[in-house]
Each structure stands twice: as C-alpha cells, then as structure tokens.
Enzyme design. Structure first.
Site, mmCIF file in Angstrom:
data_model
loop_
_atom_site.group_PDB
_atom_site.id
_atom_site.type_symbol
_atom_site.label_atom_id
_atom_site.label_comp_id
_atom_site.label_asym_id
_atom_site.label_seq_id
_atom_site.Cartn_x
_atom_site.Cartn_y
_atom_site.Cartn_z
ATOM 1 N N LEU A 54 -2.943 -5.053 -9.561
ATOM 2 C CA LEU A 54 -2.795 -4.756 -8.149
ATOM 3 C C LEU A 54 -1.361 -4.303 -7.904
ATOM 4 O O LEU A 54 -0.430 -4.813 -8.532
ATOM 5 C CB LEU A 54 -3.076 -5.996 -7.294
ATOM 6 N N ASP A 55 -1.161 -3.367 -6.980
ATOM 7 C CA ASP A 55 0.187 -2.961 -6.598
ATOM 8 C C ASP A 55 0.932 -4.150 -6.009
ATOM 9 O O ASP A 55 0.305 -5.082 -5.484
ATOM 10 C CB ASP A 55 0.144 -1.838 -5.557
#
Length: 315
Positions: A54-55
C-alpha cells in the site's frame, strides 16, 4: 527509571517464527516495508513478506506473509481488491496524491455534479493507466521514484488494468468520495489523476483505504499497534498455513500419499478432483491437518494427475 531498574526490567520475549498469514490493518503514514520491518524487528519474524503493498498515504488491508507462507504470494496477489478513497478537484501533484508537490492548479467551479459523477464512472472503461512517476515500478532496474527524486527524466509507462466496479459514495465539490473494485496492481491515484485530466481541472487523491484484498476483509484485520504491543497474541492472530488460502478447496491425504507428495511424486486424480477450484487447483493437507502442498490437475500421458505447484511443508 534508574539504571538498576533498567537492568532488571524483564525483557520482552519474542514469539517464535510463525508460518501463516497475518491480516494487518496498515496505518496511513508509514510505508508497507516499514511496517514489515517493525514486525521483523520487534517480534523477531525474520522470514516475512506481503501480498501487495500500500502507498504510505493509504491505510487498510495489508496481507503479511510469515515463514512458509511467503511461498503463497503468487496465489494471494491474483485476486481483486476493493478501495474506498477521496479526491479533490482543482490541483494536480507530482505524486498524484496529497503527499506530493502541487504542479498545477485550475478552476473547477464550472464542473457540475453530474459531470464529476460521470468522470468517476468512466473508470469502468479504462483498460490501461499511466504508472505514477513516484512509484516502485522500475526502468532499467531503477525504481521510478528514485529517478524522480534525483530530478531525472522519468519515462512514461503504461500498464493494463481491470476495473470491475465503481461507486460514487458522495460528492461535495471539489471533494468526491468513491469506491473501486479492481484487479491487482491498479494505481488508484492514477485513476484520480486521469479524472483530473478528463475534467480539465486537475485532481489528486486525499485519502485511500483498502477494504478488501481477496480473500481477506478489513473486518478481520489487526492494527499494527495491537500486533506489536501484544507479542504473546501473535500466534492466535496468524492464520495457519492450512487456513491461509480460505478460498481454495482442501483435501486430506493418507499417510502413504502424503509421503509420495513429499518425495515429489505425482498422484493420480481420484474423486477429490471434483473438489478442485475453477482452475483445477487444490490444497493438500497431511493426515494431521497441516498444509502439505498446492497442486493442480494436469493431463499427462492420457491420464489426469495432480501436478505439484508448491510444497508447503517445512523441510
């Protein structure tokens, strides 16, 4: 605390290396790698991986693979993911989200709610997207974000994507809240960036939550703080290898067949072949109920056999 107290304070006992899946609720802020490093360091889980990062801005489901479960990555990254996010019209950033530098601004006041809604729903028609210049995708062996930070020219890369569902949750311009169901590897911030280009006013992502990473849902995820603060509870939070692919059919082998599988032998397909999934796959369990191997139906010499995809036992 005195030096004496510090020296006599009990040391936190690290749990043994686990084999299985930890469904983590990643917080917004740290990178996925940083979260894994903390689990590795604090809880002594030296063999660790994930099934899709995930960013930093994003929170939500991060599927953490421990021990032997690192072998399952290819089978836990192939499914769909669901994201709920927010965007804002009128600005574009170099990262396509609120953590980047603003590179352009434009008036959004002429955009109607109907136009904004239509632009979001148009994501269903997208079959490819631009890879963000600040991403881990590589060019000639170097991550694009590294090239961007060095001020070097970043080549435009496109990738094929699959969008199977889009929902406009709410609109209060310039803010739009949305939900997207998509295939693995889709950059939601790129969808937002493309929407801004389509409307001619720019847009950037302000929040993102991964609600589902097939087959795991955010409702079953454990917070990072809880995982780190309660090492004694790690084992009960980790899904065993036998439960790590809950969407796969399972079949328990006899002692004789289990021994054959461990020796790399193929098994003839029997009645259990009817239990296989749509791709002809199954998880074999040992007589004791432990994950033994992943297998797939194949035709060999005119007969149907189980071809070993991946051995899961500890050698």
């Amino acid at each position: 605390m005195s030096n004496t107290d510090a020296n006599t304070a009990p040391k936190r006992i690290k749990p043994p290396q686990q084999d299985g899946v930890l469904v983590l609720h990643k917080p917004s802020g740290p990178t996925s790698t940083a979260c894994l490093e903390r689990i590795k360091r604090v809880l002594g889980q030296k063999k660790i991986g994930h099934a899709g990062t995930l960013d930093p801005l994003a929170d939500g489901v991060l599927v953490v693979l421990l021990g032997q479960a690192t072998k399952l990555a290819p089978y836990l990254t192939e499914g769909e993911k669901v994201y709920k996010g927010s965007l804002e019209l009128g600005k574009a950033t170099d990262t396509y989200d609120s953590q980047g530098q603003i590179v352009s601004t434009a008036d959004w006041s002429q955009i109607t709610e109907a136009e904004a809604r239509a632009a979001v729903m148009a994501w269903l028609e997208d079959t490819s997207q631009i890879v963000p210049p600040y991403s881990a995708a590589k060019h000639k062996g170097k991550a694009l974000y590294a090239l961007s930070r060095e001020g070097k020219e970043v080549p435009e890369k496109r990738k094929e994507i699959t969008i199977s569902g889009v929902e406009v949750v709410s609109i209060d311009l310039p803010r739009i809240d949305f939900r997207v169901r998509c295939g693995a590897g889709t950059y939601i911030r790129s969808l937002v960036h493309s929407l801004g280009m389509r409307l001619g006013c720019g847009a950037f992502m302000t929040a993102l939550t991964r609600e589902h990473s097939h087959p795991f849902d955010i409702a079953e995820a454990h917070t990072l703080d809880a995982v780190l603060d309660e090492p004694e509870a790690l084992a009960e939070r980790v899904l065993s290898m036998a439960r790590s692919l809950p969407h796969w059919p399972r079949h328990t082998l006899s002692e004789h067949d289990a021994a054959l599988v461990k020796n790399g032998a193929q098994l003839d397909c029997g009645p259990e072949a009817e239990e296989a999934d749509a791709m002809g796959r199954i998880m074999f369990l040992s007589p004791q109920g432990e994950a033994l191997a992943l297998a797939q139906k194949k035709e060999r010499g005119g007969a149907m056999v189980w071809a070993l995809l991946r051995g899961l036992w500890r050698s």
